[in-house]
Design a protein around this motif. Structure first.
Motif, PDB file in Angstrom:
ATOM      1  N   GLY A  53       0.820  -1.210   0.000  1.00 46.91           N
ATOM      2  CA  GLY A  53       0.000   0.000   0.000  1.00 46.91           C
ATOM      3  C   GLY A  53       0.849   1.252   0.000  1.00 46.91           C
ATOM      4  N   ALA A  54       1.902   1.234   0.788  1.00 41.69           N
ATOM      5  CA  ALA A  54       2.805   2.388   0.844  1.00 41.69           C
ATOM      6  C   ALA A  54       3.527   2.563  -0.490  1.00 41.69           C
ATOM      7  CB  ALA A  54       3.802   2.227   1.981  1.00 41.69           C
ATOM      8  N   GLN A  55       4.010   1.469  -1.076  1.00 41.94           N
ATOM      9  CA  GLN A  55       4.717   1.556  -2.357  1.00 41.94           C
ATOM     10  C   GLN A  55       3.816   2.151  -3.436  1.00 41.94           C
ATOM     11  OE1 GLN A  55       5.770  -2.610  -2.524  1.00 41.94           O
ATOM     12  NE2 GLN A  55       7.945  -2.157  -2.130  1.00 41.94           N
ATOM     13  N   GLU A  56       2.588   1.670  -3.512  1.00 42.30           N
ATOM     14  CA  GLU A  56       1.665   2.161  -4.535  1.00 42.30           C
ATOM     15  C   GLU A  56       1.367   3.650  -4.343  1.00 42.30           C
ATOM     16  OE1 GLU A  56      -2.695   1.064  -6.427  1.00 42.30           O
ATOM     17  OE2 GLU A  56      -1.845  -0.205  -4.870  1.00 42.30           O
ATOM     18  N   ALA A  57       1.066   4.044  -3.100  1.00 48.63           N
ATOM     19  CA  ALA A  57       0.746   5.452  -2.834  1.00 48.63           C
ATOM     20  C   ALA A  57       1.963   6.353  -3.034  1.00 48.63           C
ATOM     21  CB  ALA A  57       0.195   5.606  -1.415  1.00 48.63           C
ATOM     22  N   LEU A  58       3.135   5.898  -2.612  1.00 48.79           N
ATOM     23  CA  LEU A  58       4.351   6.699  -2.794  1.00 48.79           C
ATOM     24  C   LEU A  58       4.639   6.912  -4.273  1.00 48.79           C
ATOM     25  CD1 LEU A  58       6.493   5.048   0.003  1.00 48.79           C
ATOM     26  CD2 LEU A  58       5.923   7.493  -0.107  1.00 48.79           C
ATOM     27  N   ASN A  59       4.522   5.862  -5.058  1.00 47.48           N
ATOM     28  CA  ASN A  59       4.732   5.991  -6.507  1.00 47.48           C
ATOM     29  C   ASN A  59       3.721   6.961  -7.112  1.00 47.48           C
ATOM     30  OD1 ASN A  59       6.962   4.270  -6.630  1.00 47.48           O
ATOM     31  ND2 ASN A  59       5.703   2.461  -6.998  1.00 47.48           N
ATOM     32  N   ASP A  60       2.449   6.877  -6.689  1.00 48.85           N
ATOM     33  CA  ASP A  60       1.408   7.792  -7.186  1.00 48.85           C
ATOM     34  C   ASP A  60       1.706   9.245  -6.823  1.00 48.85           C
ATOM     35  OD1 ASP A  60       0.037   5.654  -8.244  1.00 48.85           O
ATOM     36  OD2 ASP A  60      -1.488   5.600  -6.660  1.00 48.85           O
TER      37      ASP A  60
ATOM     38  N   GLY B 173       4.742  10.499  -6.579  1.00 47.57           N
ATOM     39  CA  GLY B 173       6.003  10.943  -7.158  1.00 47.57           C
ATOM     40  C   GLY B 173       7.234  10.641  -6.325  1.00 47.57           C
ATOM     41  N   PHE B 174       7.101   9.749  -5.349  1.00 47.87           N
ATOM     42  CA  PHE B 174       8.242   9.308  -4.556  1.00 47.87           C
ATOM     43  C   PHE B 174       8.552   7.884  -5.021  1.00 47.87           C
ATOM     44  CE2 PHE B 174       6.212  12.557  -2.071  1.00 47.87           C
ATOM     45  CZ  PHE B 174       7.272  13.301  -1.582  1.00 47.87           C
ATOM     46  N   ASN B 175       9.627   7.688  -5.728  1.00 47.93           N
ATOM     47  CA  ASN B 175       9.944   6.428  -6.392  1.00 47.93           C
ATOM     48  C   ASN B 175      10.254   5.321  -5.389  1.00 47.93           C
ATOM     49  OD1 ASN B 175      10.690   4.430  -8.114  1.00 47.93           O
ATOM     50  ND2 ASN B 175      12.433   5.511  -8.996  1.00 47.93           N
ATOM     51  N   ALA B 176       9.248   4.474  -5.144  1.00 47.96           N
ATOM     52  CA  ALA B 176       9.420   3.345  -4.229  1.00 47.96           C
ATOM     53  C   ALA B 176       9.727   2.051  -4.966  1.00 47.96           C
ATOM     54  CB  ALA B 176       8.154   3.174  -3.383  1.00 47.96           C
ATOM     55  N   GLY B 177       9.865   2.123  -6.276  1.00 54.93           N
ATOM     56  CA  GLY B 177      10.145   0.922  -7.061  1.00 54.93           C
ATOM     57  C   GLY B 177       8.873   0.143  -7.344  1.00 54.93           C
ATOM     58  N   SER B 178       9.048  -1.125  -7.696  1.00 55.49           N
ATOM     59  CA  SER B 178       7.888  -1.946  -8.041  1.00 55.49           C
ATOM     60  C   SER B 178       7.092  -2.270  -6.777  1.00 55.49           C
ATOM     61  CB  SER B 178       8.330  -3.234  -8.739  1.00 55.49           C
ATOM     62  OG  SER B 178       9.154  -3.985  -7.889  1.00 55.49           O
ATOM     63  N   VAL B 179       5.784  -2.445  -6.960  1.00 52.65           N
ATOM     64  CA  VAL B 179       4.895  -2.765  -5.840  1.00 52.65           C
ATOM     65  C   VAL B 179       4.969  -4.274  -5.630  1.00 52.65           C
ATOM     66  CG1 VAL B 179       2.534  -2.674  -4.982  1.00 52.65           C
ATOM     67  CG2 VAL B 179       3.411  -0.811  -6.402  1.00 52.65           C
TER      68      VAL B 179
ATOM     69  N   ASN C  78       9.109  13.199  -8.747  1.00 53.79           N
ATOM     70  CA  ASN C  78       8.819  12.290  -9.867  1.00 53.79           C
ATOM     71  C   ASN C  78       7.340  12.209 -10.204  1.00 53.79           C
ATOM     72  OD1 ASN C  78      11.564  11.534 -10.003  1.00 53.79           O
ATOM     73  ND2 ASN C  78      11.262  10.152  -8.282  1.00 53.79           N
ATOM     74  N   LYS C  79       6.534  13.123  -9.666  1.00 52.81           N
ATOM     75  CA  LYS C  79       5.089  13.105  -9.926  1.00 52.81           C
ATOM     76  C   LYS C  79       4.842  13.457 -11.385  1.00 52.81           C
ATOM     77  CE  LYS C  79       0.630  13.216  -9.273  1.00 52.81           C
ATOM     78  NZ  LYS C  79      -0.069  11.997  -9.443  1.00 52.81           N
ATOM     79  N   PRO C  80       4.174  12.545 -12.126  1.00 51.26           N
ATOM     80  CA  PRO C  80       3.842  12.872 -13.517  1.00 51.26           C
ATOM     81  C   PRO C  80       2.889  14.043 -13.570  1.00 51.26           C
ATOM     82  CG  PRO C  80       3.252  10.587 -12.971  1.00 51.26           C
ATOM     83  CD  PRO C  80       3.733  11.248 -11.729  1.00 51.26           C
ATOM     84  N   ARG C  81       3.144  14.970 -14.420  1.00 52.45           N
ATOM     85  CA  ARG C  81       2.316  16.189 -14.526  1.00 52.45           C
ATOM     86  C   ARG C  81       1.365  16.065 -15.686  1.00 52.45           C
ATOM     87  NH1 ARG C  81       3.519  18.299  -9.829  1.00 52.45           N
ATOM     88  NH2 ARG C  81       5.696  18.529  -9.447  1.00 52.45           N
TER      89      ARG C  81
END
Length: 108
Positions: free
Chosen positions: A44-51, A53-59, A105-108
């Motif tokens: 859950g943290a990996q998915e939300a962090l990636n969303d 823009g904080f690169n947590a790698g693969s979920v 890293n948040k996609p704009r």
């Protein structure tokens, strides 16, 4: 009545004894959860962090160095205590805090 429960230690010996008793890393409250629950918190943290823009790698539910670095970066940006742990509090902050905190890293 004055009783000593521990032998007297000099200042240096006391500091050395305290260092040996202190873990070299901060344990996370999720470390003691069953594997399935711990993986769910981390995923859950990996998915939300990636969303955000904080690169947590693969979920993948694994607490690797990239995930821990992303958690710490988010905690710093959000002015939270920085411990690198995937907790319910972190997930709540990621999902419900306003305004949202976004990383570089948040996609704009």
């Amino acid at each position: 009545m004055n009783r000593r429960l521990l032998p007297a230690l000099s200042g240096a010996a006391l500091c050395g004894a305290m260092l040996l008793a202190t873990p070299a890393f901060a344990a996370c409250e999720t470390d003691n959860l069953p594997d399935e629950m711990r993986r769910a918190f981390i995923s859950g943290a990996q998915e939300a962090l990636n969303d955000h823009g904080f690169n947590a790698g693969s979920v993948d539910g694994q607490m690797g160095s990239r995930t821990r670095t992303a958690i710490r970066s988010y905690q710093r940006a959000a002015k939270l205590p920085v411990d690198g742990c995937a907790t319910q509090g972190l997930l709540d902050h990621l999902n419900f805090s306003q305004p949202k905190i976004y990383g570089p890293n948040k996609p704009r």
